[in-house]
Design a protein around this motif. Structure first.
Motif, PDB file in Angstrom:
ATOM      1  N   VAL A  43      70.208 164.283  70.966  1.00 53.91           N
ATOM      2  CA  VAL A  43      68.865 163.713  71.122  1.00 53.91           C
ATOM      3  C   VAL A  43      68.349 163.219  69.775  1.00 53.91           C
ATOM      4  O   VAL A  43      67.725 162.161  69.686  1.00 53.91           O
ATOM      5  N   VAL A  44      68.621 163.970  68.703  1.00 54.85           N
ATOM      6  CA  VAL A  44      68.236 163.539  67.354  1.00 54.85           C
ATOM      7  C   VAL A  44      68.851 162.175  67.052  1.00 54.85           C
ATOM      8  O   VAL A  44      68.183 161.282  66.523  1.00 54.85           O
ATOM      9  N   ASP A  45      70.120 162.007  67.401  1.00 54.65           N
ATOM     10  CA  ASP A  45      70.811 160.739  67.152  1.00 54.65           C
ATOM     11  C   ASP A  45      70.196 159.581  67.935  1.00 54.65           C
ATOM     12  O   ASP A  45      70.342 158.421  67.547  1.00 54.65           O
ATOM     13  N   GLN A  46      69.524 159.863  69.036  1.00 53.72           N
ATOM     14  CA  GLN A  46      68.832 158.818  69.800  1.00 53.72           C
ATOM     15  C   GLN A  46      67.448 158.535  69.222  1.00 53.72           C
ATOM     16  O   GLN A  46      66.989 157.401  69.231  1.00 53.72           O
ATOM     17  N   ILE A  47      66.784 159.571  68.723  1.00 57.80           N
ATOM     18  CA  ILE A  47      65.408 159.423  68.220  1.00 57.80           C
ATOM     19  C   ILE A  47      65.364 158.688  66.888  1.00 57.80           C
ATOM     20  O   ILE A  47      64.512 157.813  66.679  1.00 57.80           O
ATOM     21  N   ILE A  48      66.265 159.020  65.976  1.00 50.72           N
ATOM     22  CA  ILE A  48      66.195 158.477  64.611  1.00 50.72           C
ATOM     23  C   ILE A  48      66.211 156.951  64.566  1.00 50.72           C
ATOM     24  O   ILE A  48      65.380 156.347  63.886  1.00 50.72           O
ATOM     25  N   PRO A  49      67.106 156.251  65.284  1.00 49.07           N
ATOM     26  CA  PRO A  49      67.053 154.780  65.226  1.00 49.07           C
ATOM     27  C   PRO A  49      65.770 154.204  65.839  1.00 49.07           C
ATOM     28  O   PRO A  49      65.237 153.203  65.349  1.00 49.07           O
ATOM     29  N   LEU A  50      65.257 154.847  66.889  1.00 48.66           N
ATOM     30  CA  LEU A  50      63.999 154.386  67.490  1.00 48.66           C
ATOM     31  C   LEU A  50      62.834 154.569  66.521  1.00 48.66           C
ATOM     32  O   LEU A  50      61.974 153.701  66.378  1.00 48.66           O
ATOM     33  N   TYR A  51      62.811 155.710  65.842  1.00 46.64           N
ATOM     34  CA  TYR A  51      61.761 155.982  64.853  1.00 46.64           C
ATOM     35  C   TYR A  51      61.854 154.990  63.688  1.00 46.64           C
ATOM     36  O   TYR A  51      60.833 154.480  63.224  1.00 46.64           O
ATOM     37  N   ALA A  52      63.063 154.707  63.236  1.00 48.69           N
ATOM     38  CA  ALA A  52      63.253 153.750  62.130  1.00 48.69           C
ATOM     39  C   ALA A  52      62.759 152.361  62.530  1.00 48.69           C
ATOM     40  O   ALA A  52      62.088 151.678  61.739  1.00 48.69           O
ATOM     41  N   GLU A  53      63.048 151.955  63.763  1.00 51.91           N
ATOM     42  CA  GLU A  53      62.580 150.647  64.240  1.00 51.91           C
ATOM     43  C   GLU A  53      61.058 150.634  64.381  1.00 51.91           C
ATOM     44  O   GLU A  53      60.385 149.704  63.945  1.00 51.91           O
ATOM     45  N   TRP A  54      60.490 151.686  64.972  1.00 50.82           N
ATOM     46  CA  TRP A  54      59.040 151.776  65.140  1.00 50.82           C
ATOM     47  C   TRP A  54      58.333 151.761  63.788  1.00 50.82           C
ATOM     48  O   TRP A  54      57.281 151.148  63.639  1.00 50.82           O
ATOM     49  N   SER A  55      58.912 152.414  62.788  1.00 50.53           N
ATOM     50  CA  SER A  55      58.302 152.529  61.456  1.00 50.53           C
ATOM     51  C   SER A  55      58.112 151.185  60.761  1.00 50.53           C
ATOM     52  O   SER A  55      57.297 151.068  59.851  1.00 50.53           O
ATOM     53  N   LYS A  56      58.836 150.173  61.191  1.00 53.88           N
ATOM     54  CA  LYS A  56      58.694 148.845  60.574  1.00 53.88           C
ATOM     55  C   LYS A  56      57.400 148.162  61.000  1.00 53.88           C
ATOM     56  O   LYS A  56      56.814 147.406  60.232  1.00 53.88           O
ATOM     57  N   ARG A  57      56.943 148.394  62.251  1.00 60.16           N
ATOM     58  CA  ARG A  57      55.703 147.803  62.779  1.00 60.16           C
ATOM     59  C   ARG A  57      54.982 148.811  63.662  1.00 60.16           C
ATOM     60  O   ARG A  57      54.891 148.623  64.874  1.00 60.16           O
ATOM     61  N   PRO A  58      54.407 149.852  63.080  1.00 58.86           N
ATOM     62  CA  PRO A  58      53.796 150.892  63.899  1.00 58.86           C
ATOM     63  C   PRO A  58      52.389 150.573  64.383  1.00 58.86           C
ATOM     64  O   PRO A  58      51.886 151.223  65.294  1.00 58.86           O
TER      65      PRO A  58
END
Length: 166
Positions: A43-58
């Motif tokens: 689940v961590v491996d699924q969350i981290i890329p989503l969080y990284a993408e969201w962090s660009k335009r939150p």
């Protein structure tokens, strides 16, 4: 006034914020647990890329990444004594989220919550509607900044308290 007009104050505030938030912001380390209480790495491996993408335009304007939004919020809080954030979840009319994650933030300056909006019959004091126990149930927020030269009417919108971080 001091932040805008005195370079020593502005520089000092910037230094405090830089030490509080840092250049890369305050990061989140996801640690979802499985039924046994162990961190679920899949689940961590699924969350981290989503969080990284969201962090660009939150946030809704897409002008700030997550670290700069954190610095902006900290500056507003330290300068004005408070700040507000509206959480926009899921499908929101006329809003395009900045990533595949259907969650955006609307950063609100304290000026957007009208100090002079009071209605005792609805338990509204300074733009904050409260229940009989004094807990906020809604915030009344200007649709446009009151200092905006294009603002003709001071229209407000009612935002439920569970969508606002104060």
């Amino acid at each position: 006034h001091l932040d805008r007009n005195h370079d020593i104050i502005s520089g000092g505030l910037s230094t405090v914020i830089q030490h509080m938030i840092g250049p890369s912001g305050i990061n989140v380390v996801p640690q979802p647990r499985n039924l046994e209480g162990n961190v679920d790495e899949a689940v961590v491996d699924q969350i981290i890329p989503l969080y990284a993408e969201w962090s660009k335009r939150p946030e809704v304007t897409w002008l700030h990444d997550w670290p700069s939004a954190q610095r902006l919020l900290a500056r507003t809080w330290l300068r004005d004594g408070e700040c507000f954030v509206s959480e926009l979840r899921g499908s929101v009319p006329y809003l395009e989220h900045g990533s595949a994650v259907p969650y955006s933030l609307e950063l609100l300056e304290p000026d957007l919550v009208p100090l002079d909006f009071n209605e005792s019959s609805r338990r509204i004091l300074q733009g904050i509607e409260r229940n009989t126990w004094g807990r906020p149930v809604a915030y009344h927020v200007f649709k446009q900044h009151p200092g905006d030269s294009m603002m003709y009417m001071a229209d407000t919108k009612r935002v439920p308290a569970d969508q606002i971080r104060h």
